[in-house]
Scaffold this motif. Structure first.
Motif, short mmCIF file in Angstrom:
data_model
loop_
_atom_site.label_atom_id
_atom_site.label_comp_id
_atom_site.label_asym_id
_atom_site.label_seq_id
_atom_site.Cartn_x
_atom_site.Cartn_y
_atom_site.Cartn_z
N ARG A 246 0.79 -1.21 -0.11
CA ARG A 246 0.15 0.03 -0.05
C ARG A 246 0.82 1.22 -0.11
O ARG A 246 1.95 1.37 0.67
CB ARG A 246 -0.86 -0.26 1.28
CG ARG A 246 -2.09 -0.77 1.18
CD ARG A 246 -3.34 -0.63 2.02
NE ARG A 246 -3.05 -1.03 3.23
CZ ARG A 246 -3.53 -2.34 3.81
NH1 ARG A 246 -4.27 -3.04 2.90
NH2 ARG A 246 -3.30 -2.77 5.00
N CYS A 247 0.50 2.21 -0.77
CA CYS A 247 1.57 3.46 -1.10
C CYS A 247 1.72 4.12 0.31
O CYS A 247 0.74 4.47 1.00
CB CYS A 247 0.78 4.15 -2.10
SG CYS A 247 1.91 5.59 -2.38
N HIS B 215 0.04 8.04 -0.29
CA HIS B 215 -1.38 8.47 -0.23
C HIS B 215 -2.37 7.25 0.56
O HIS B 215 -1.61 6.15 0.80
CB HIS B 215 -1.97 8.91 -1.30
CG HIS B 215 -2.33 7.69 -2.49
ND1 HIS B 215 -1.27 6.94 -2.77
CD2 HIS B 215 -3.47 7.18 -2.64
CE1 HIS B 215 -1.97 5.90 -3.64
NE2 HIS B 215 -3.17 5.94 -3.50
N GLU C 183 -4.91 4.42 0.88
CA GLU C 183 -5.48 3.44 -0.12
C GLU C 183 -5.84 2.11 0.49
O GLU C 183 -5.18 1.57 1.45
CB GLU C 183 -4.68 3.23 -1.34
CG GLU C 183 -3.33 2.38 -0.91
CD GLU C 183 -2.58 2.38 -2.23
OE1 GLU C 183 -2.69 2.97 -3.51
OE2 GLU C 183 -1.60 1.62 -2.38
N PRO D 205 -3.30 -2.46 -2.45
CA PRO D 205 -1.86 -1.91 -2.97
C PRO D 205 -1.95 -1.46 -4.58
O PRO D 205 -2.31 -2.13 -5.40
CB PRO D 205 -0.96 -3.29 -2.64
CG PRO D 205 -1.88 -4.24 -1.86
CD PRO D 205 -3.20 -3.84 -2.06
N SER D 206 -1.41 -0.12 -4.63
CA SER D 206 -1.04 0.00 -5.88
C SER D 206 0.42 0.55 -6.25
O SER D 206 0.86 1.03 -7.04
CB SER D 206 -1.97 1.32 -6.40
OG SER D 206 -2.00 2.36 -5.58
N PHE D 207 1.29 0.32 -5.22
CA PHE D 207 2.52 1.12 -5.11
C PHE D 207 3.48 -0.32 -5.35
O PHE D 207 3.56 -1.14 -4.77
CB PHE D 207 2.91 1.27 -3.71
CG PHE D 207 4.23 1.82 -3.56
CD1 PHE D 207 4.59 3.15 -3.71
CD2 PHE D 207 5.21 1.01 -2.83
CE1 PHE D 207 5.91 3.62 -3.59
CE2 PHE D 207 6.61 1.59 -2.60
CZ PHE D 207 6.95 2.68 -2.96
N SER D 208 4.14 -0.21 -6.59
CA SER D 208 5.04 -1.30 -7.01
C SER D 208 6.63 -0.97 -7.21
O SER D 208 6.93 0.32 -7.56
CB SER D 208 4.49 -1.65 -8.53
OG SER D 208 5.22 -2.57 -9.12
N HIS E 136 7.07 2.82 -8.56
CA HIS E 136 5.85 3.58 -9.00
C HIS E 136 4.49 3.50 -8.32
O HIS E 136 4.33 2.23 -8.06
CB HIS E 136 5.83 3.52 -10.50
CG HIS E 136 4.64 4.36 -11.23
ND1 HIS E 136 4.54 5.73 -11.13
CD2 HIS E 136 3.50 3.60 -11.70
CE1 HIS E 136 3.47 5.90 -11.84
NE2 HIS E 136 2.85 4.84 -12.30
N CYS E 137 3.71 4.33 -8.07
CA CYS E 137 2.40 4.06 -7.58
C CYS E 137 1.47 4.45 -8.78
O CYS E 137 1.32 5.48 -9.03
CB CYS E 137 2.11 5.02 -6.40
SG CYS E 137 0.32 4.81 -5.53
N CYS F 253 -1.23 7.45 -6.90
CA CYS F 253 -0.91 8.81 -6.75
C CYS F 253 0.05 9.41 -7.78
O CYS F 253 0.26 10.44 -8.00
CB CYS F 253 -0.50 9.16 -5.54
SG CYS F 253 1.13 8.54 -4.98
N SER G 106 6.75 8.13 -8.54
CA SER G 106 7.75 7.29 -8.77
C SER G 106 9.18 7.84 -8.83
O SER G 106 9.32 9.01 -8.52
CB SER G 106 7.11 7.28 -10.41
OG SER G 106 7.48 8.59 -10.93
#
Length: 588
Positions: A39-40, A43, A45, A48-51, A60-61, A64, A67
Motif C-alpha cells: 500500500r502506497c 497516499h 489506499e 496496493p497500487s505501489f510497485s 511507481h504508484c 498517486c 515514482s
C-alpha cells in the motif's frame, strides 16, 4: 571535506543499493510476479497500487503517480533534500560520502557552516532572553499578550526581542560570522550595525530544526512592518517557509497545509490548535515552496485577505500553483471576509467555523474558471475567445495528468470551441495508463509504435546503446516522433555510461526531459528478458526504415517542386543508393 558530491559516487551508490531492500526496510513489500507491491506510503489506499521493480531499480504508484529511484524514494518518504537523501542512502549501504571542490565558486567549509548554525542558536537565545528580562522586552511581551499569544506558544516558536540598539549583537558575537549570517549591515563608512533593532523576533527553522534566518516585526505601525534575513549560505527565502518545522513536530503527515501571509498568522492559528499553517517569507509562494509542502501533504490551502490586494495575490499564486499540480494533489483558494485576517476570523467564528471555511474553500479549478466567468461575458463570442486566450497559457503549465485533460475539457465546454485540445509534448511518447489496472497500454489499443518500444527499451536497458554504436547509423535527415529525445538519450548514455535505468534517470533529475524519461522507464513493453535485444533490434530496424522512407519521400517531393540544394542532393543520392543495395529496407 566540503564541496559537491561527485557524480561518479552517486552513480556507484545507485548501483550498489537494491531499491527493494531499501523500500522494504521502510514499507514491507510483498512479491507479486516480477514486482514487489505494498500500500502506497504517500497516499491513503485500501488495496496496493505501489510497485517496486528490482530489474529497473524503480518504484511507481499507480494511484498517486509517485515514482523514481532510491534517492527519489528517500526524498519523498523521509522529506529530505537531494544531498540529505544521498547521505542517508550512503548510510544505508554503509559507506562515507566523498566531496569534491567546485570549479565554479568556493564552498564554505563544513566547520564554517556549523559555526554559523551555532551562532544562530546563540543569537536566538539572546533574543529570547531579552524578551523575558529586558525593560524593552516587557513592551514586546505586552504586545504579544494583546495578540493572544501565550507563553507556551511563544516558547514553541522561540520568539524573542531585538533591543533597539545599533550594536547589541556586534558587541557580543563574532562580527564576521554575524555578517555572514546576515545579522549585521555595513555602512558606507565600513562600520557594521545590527540589522534587527526594536523588533519582535521570529527564528526561522528548517525541517531539521536548525535556525537559518530571522524575521522581525515592529511594535507600532512604522515601516517596514516586517523585516527578514537576507539571502545567505544558510537562508534562501524562495525555498523555505516559516512554521514548517513546528508543523512537522505536531504532525509529520498533516491532512492539509494552510499557507498564510505572515508570521503572526501562523502563531495565532497555532494558539487555537490549528498547527498546520505556514507562511512564505516576505515573497509570493513559489513553485519550490509548493513542491516542498506537497512532500508532506496532498492538499494545500492558500489563505488570502478578501480585499483587492488579497485577490490580486491569490491570482498571482496561479502561476506557481499550475506548475506544481499533479494527479493526487489539490489546491484550494480561501479568501477571507473583508477586514479580517486569520487571527481575527478564528476569534470571531471559532475554530470549527474557520476549519469549515477551509474545507469548503474553492478548489483551484472552481476559483480559476470562476475568476474568468466574473471578468468576461461568456454569452458573447468575444468573451469566450478571450477566455481561451487567457486561460490556455495557464492550463499548458499543468503537468501531463488526468487533471490537465479535465481542465481543458472544462475550457472547451465554457468556450464552445470544439477544436481545443491538450497540447502534445514529449510525454506522449509513453502510453497513457489504464488507471483501473495500472498497466501501460498503447492509446490506440494496438501495438506500441516502433519508436516507443525502441526508446523505452533503451531507457530501461542503457547497455543497448552498444548495439546502436556497432551499426554506425547515419542520422542525417532522419526525423521521427521522439527523434530529439532518442538522440538526447544516446548522447547522455555516451557521456555518462549509466549502469542501469536508475542511474540514467538520475542523470535527468531536474531537467526538461525528466518526466518523459520516467514515463518511458515505466512503460511495459511486455518483452521477456531473453528477448530484449532481439525486440530492440527489430524495433530499431523498423524505426529507421520508416524514418528513411519518410525522408526519402520528402526529398523526392521537394525535388519536384522547389528543387534541392547541394547538401540535400547528396543526401538523396546516399538514400537512393542504400535503397538499391538493400531492397527490402531492412538493416539500413
Amino acid at each position: 571535506m566540503s564541496g559537491r558530491i561527485p557524480r561518479e559516487f552517486i552513480d556507484e551508490l545507485l548501483v550498489r543499493v537494491d531499491i527493494v531492500d531499501l523500500i522494504d526496510s521502510h514499507v514491507p513489500l510483498k512479491k507479486t510476479g516480477n514486482n514487489f507491491v505494498a500500500r502506497c506510503p504517500f497516499h491513503t489506499e485500501k488495496t496496493p497500487s505501489f510497485s517496486v521493480n528490482r530489474k529497473k531499480q524503480f518504484f511507481h504508484c499507480f494511484g498517486c503517480g509517485a515514482s523514481g529511484n532510491a534517492i527519489s524514494f528517500l526524498m519523498d518518504f523521509s522529506h529530505l533534500d537531494f544531498v540529505e537523501a544521498v547521505e542517508d542512502l550512503a548510510g544505508f549501504v554503509g559507506i562515507d560520502v566523498p566531496r569534491e571542490s567546485s570549479d565554479y565558486r568556493p564552498k564554505q567549509k563544513k566547520d564554517d557552516l556549523n559555526s554559523l548554525y551555532a551562532l544562530m542558536e546563540q543569537v536566538a537565545a539572546f533574543y529570547a532572553e531579552q524578551l523575558r528580562t529586558s525593560d524593552e522586552g516587557k513592551k514586546a511581551v505586552e504586545y504579544l499578550k494583546n495578540r493572544g499569544v501565550s507563553g507556551d506558544c511563544a516558547g514553541d516558536f522561540m520568539l524573542g526581542y531585538a533591543p533597539d540598539e545599533w550594536k547589541a549583537l556586534a558587541s557580543r558575537f563574532d562580527q564576521k560570522l554575524l555578517l555572514d549570517a546576515g545579522l549585521l549591515v555595513t555602512k558606507e563608512s565600513g562600520q557594521p550595525y545590527d540589522r534587527f533593532r526594536g523588533r519582535i523576533m521570529f527564528p526561522i527553522r528548517d525541517k531539521r530544526a536548525r535556525i537559518i534566518g530571522f524575521g522581525g516585526r515592529v511594535l507600532d505601525d512604522s515601516l517596514p512592518k516586517y523585516l527578514n534575513s537576507p539571502e545567505t549560505s544558510l537562508f534562501h527565502k524562495g525555498k523555505e517557509v516559516y512554521g514548517l518545522y513546528e508543523l512537522l513536530e505536531k504532525n509529520p503527515k498533516p491532512q492539509r497545509i494552510l499557507i498564510v501571509e505572515g508570521y503572526m498568522d501562523v502563531i495565532a492559528l497555532a494558539q487555537f490548535g490549528i498547527h498546520y499553517a505556514v507562511a512564505a517569507l516576505g515573497t509570493a509562494a513559489s513553485q519550490a515552496h509548493l513542491d516542498l509542502l506537497f512532500r508532506f501533504s496532498s492538499e494545500l490551502v492558500f489563505c488570502f485577505d478578501g480585499d483587492k490586494a488579497g485577490r490580486e495575490a491569490a491570482w498571482r499564486a496561479m502561476e506557481s500553483a499550475f506548475s506544481s499540480l499533479k494527479d493526487g494533489r489539490q489546491i484550494r483558494i480561501m479568501l477571507l471576509p473583508q477586514n479580517h485576517d486569520p487571527d481575527s476570523l478564528v476569534r470571531e467564528e471559532g475554530v470549527d467555523g474557520f476549519i469549515g471555511r477551509m474545507q469548503t474553500a474553492d478548489t483551484l479549478s472552481e476559483y480559476f474558471f470562476g475568476h474568468f466567468s466574473k471578468e468576461l461575458n461568456l454569452s458573447e463570442m468575444e468573451g469566450r475567445a478571450q477566455l481561451v486566450n487567457k486561460a490556455k497559457p495557464y492550463l499548458e503549465k499543468l503537468p501531463e495528468s488526468v487533471f490537465k485533460e479535465m481542465m481543458f475539457a472544462r475550457l472547451k465546454e465554457l468556450s464552445g470551441w470544439a477544436n481545443l485540445d491538450v497540447s502534445e509534448n514529449a510525454t506522449t511518447l509513453a502510453s497513457k495508463q489504464d488507471r483501473k489496472t495500472g498497466r501501460n497500454r498503447p492509446q490506440d489499443g494496438g501495438r506500441l509504435s516502433s519508436a516507443r518500444v525502441a526508446i523505452a527499451l533503451l531507457v530501461q536497458n542503457p547497455k543497448l546503446a552498444d548495439l546502436i554504436e556497432q551499426r554506425e547509423i547515419d542520422w542525417s535527415g532522419l526525423e521521427f516522433s521522439g527523434a530529439a529525445l532518442f538522440k538526447n538519450i544516446l548522447q547522455m548514455i555516451a557521456d555518462k555510461n549509466p549502469a542501469n535505468a536508475a542511474v540514467l534517470m538520475e542523470c535527468y533529475r531536474d531537467t526538461a526531459e525528466e518526466k518523459p524519461i520516467k514515463a518511458l522507464a515505466l512503460l511495459d513493453s511486455q518483452v521477456a528478458d531473453d528477448k530484449i535485444e532481439a525486440v530492440f533490434c527489430d524495433s530499431l530496424d523498423r524505426l529507421l526504415t520508416q524514418a528513411r522512407e519518410t525522408a526519402l519521400t520528402g526529398l523526392l517531393n521537394k525535388g519536384k517542386t522547389s528543387g534541392l540544394d547541394a547538401q540535400e542532393k547528396e543526401l538523396l543520392r546516399k538514400m537512393l543508393t542504400a535503397k538499391i543495395l538493400v531492397p527490402n529496407n531492412r538493416n539500413l
